[in-house]
Motif scaffolding. Structure first.
Motif, PDB file in Angstrom:
ATOM      1  N   MET A 101     -29.130 -13.096   7.984  1.00 56.50           N
ATOM      2  CA  MET A 101     -28.632 -14.453   8.211  1.00 56.50           C
ATOM      3  C   MET A 101     -27.273 -14.369   8.879  1.00 56.50           C
ATOM      4  SD  MET A 101     -30.735 -16.780   7.026  1.00 56.50           S
ATOM      5  CE  MET A 101     -29.697 -18.200   6.705  1.00 56.50           C
ATOM      6  N   GLY A 102     -27.070 -15.213   9.863  1.00 49.69           N
ATOM      7  CA  GLY A 102     -25.794 -15.210  10.554  1.00 49.69           C
ATOM      8  C   GLY A 102     -25.130 -16.565  10.529  1.00 49.69           C
ATOM      9  N   TRP A 103     -23.821 -16.548  10.699  1.00 45.89           N
ATOM     10  CA  TRP A 103     -23.050 -17.767  10.876  1.00 45.89           C
ATOM     11  C   TRP A 103     -22.430 -17.724  12.270  1.00 45.89           C
ATOM     12  CZ3 TRP A 103     -22.898 -22.012   7.865  1.00 45.89           C
ATOM     13  CH2 TRP A 103     -23.294 -21.911   6.528  1.00 45.89           C
ATOM     14  N   GLY A 116     -31.209 -17.598  11.182  1.00 44.85           N
ATOM     15  CA  GLY A 116     -32.024 -16.566  10.553  1.00 44.85           C
ATOM     16  C   GLY A 116     -32.693 -15.676  11.585  1.00 44.85           C
ATOM     17  N   ASP A 117     -32.682 -14.397  11.296  1.00 41.64           N
ATOM     18  CA  ASP A 117     -33.242 -13.389  12.189  1.00 41.64           C
ATOM     19  C   ASP A 117     -34.377 -12.684  11.459  1.00 41.64           C
ATOM     20  OD1 ASP A 117     -31.812 -10.301  13.566  1.00 41.64           O
ATOM     21  OD2 ASP A 117     -33.808 -11.173  13.720  1.00 41.64           O
ATOM     22  N   VAL A 124     -26.930  -6.850  10.881  1.00 41.13           N
ATOM     23  CA  VAL A 124     -26.498  -8.170  11.307  1.00 41.13           C
ATOM     24  C   VAL A 124     -26.151  -8.138  12.787  1.00 41.13           C
ATOM     25  CG1 VAL A 124     -24.765  -9.970  11.039  1.00 41.13           C
ATOM     26  CG2 VAL A 124     -25.626  -8.736   9.020  1.00 41.13           C
ATOM     27  N   SER A 125     -26.805  -8.963  13.555  1.00 42.44           N
ATOM     28  CA  SER A 125     -26.551  -8.998  14.988  1.00 42.44           C
ATOM     29  C   SER A 125     -25.496 -10.054  15.312  1.00 42.44           C
ATOM     30  CB  SER A 125     -27.833  -9.325  15.753  1.00 42.44           C
ATOM     31  OG  SER A 125     -27.550  -9.522  17.128  1.00 42.44           O
ATOM     32  N   PRO A 126     -24.554  -9.733  16.205  1.00 42.11           N
ATOM     33  CA  PRO A 126     -23.567 -10.728  16.628  1.00 42.11           C
ATOM     34  C   PRO A 126     -24.054 -11.598  17.781  1.00 42.11           C
ATOM     35  CG  PRO A 126     -23.030  -8.634  17.598  1.00 42.11           C
ATOM     36  CD  PRO A 126     -24.262  -8.414  16.752  1.00 42.11           C
ATOM     37  N   ALA A 171     -30.620 -13.176  19.099  1.00 43.40           N
ATOM     38  CA  ALA A 171     -31.402 -12.406  18.132  1.00 43.40           C
ATOM     39  C   ALA A 171     -31.974 -13.277  17.012  1.00 43.40           C
ATOM     40  CB  ALA A 171     -30.546 -11.289  17.529  1.00 43.40           C
ATOM     41  N   TYR A 172     -31.501 -14.500  16.901  1.00 43.67           N
ATOM     42  CA  TYR A 172     -31.860 -15.359  15.777  1.00 43.67           C
ATOM     43  C   TYR A 172     -32.903 -16.394  16.177  1.00 43.67           C
ATOM     44  CZ  TYR A 172     -27.861 -13.215  13.531  1.00 43.67           C
ATOM     45  OH  TYR A 172     -26.984 -12.299  12.985  1.00 43.67           O
TER      46      TYR A 172
END
Length: 125
Positions: free
Chosen positions: A34-36, A98-99, A105-107, A111-112
């Motif tokens: 999960m990314g922000w 979400g990926d 974790v991808s920046p 990717a998401y």
């Protein structure tokens, strides 16, 4: 399919704290990380940080290291972004994403696959 809903944004003064939440529902078993991200007016969307769905890996952008932390509530399928010492330059719409594939974790926003609607954070000076 996965649904993501952010909450917790608002208007605060510089130096204050906010905690953003991202609640995931649907096929959450398909989520790897999960990314922000955040996007300020006239600027590109930028990576803030992320966490693996297991919670074992986290990553934060240099701009927010030391001020922001990311955590996860397993029981509630919710990811949090705790933002301390907020600055006016933190003003943006914050999105969780979400990926399904990345082990780390991808920046990169591309990717998401899943995205929330965003929550506005405004920091006044």
């Amino acid at each position: 399919q996965v649904q993501l809903v952010e909450s917790g944004g608002g208007l605060v003064q510089a130096g204050a704290s906010l905690r953003l939440s991202c609640a995931a529902s649907g096929r959450t078993s398909s989520i790897a990380t999960m990314g922000w991200f955040r996007q300020a007016p006239g600027k590109e969307r930028e990576f803030v940080g992320g966490i693996s769905w297991s919670g074992r890996r986290t990553a934060l952008a240099d701009l927010v290291k030391g001020r922001f932390t990311i955590s996860r509530d397993y029981a509630k399928n919710t990811v949090f972004l705790l933002m301390n010492s907020l600055k006016p330059e933190d003003t943006a719409v914050y999105y969780c994403a979400g990926d399904r594939h990345s082990a780390d974790v991808s920046p990169h926003s591309y990717a998401y696959e899943y995205w929330g609607q965003g929550t506005q954070v405004t920091v006044s000076s």
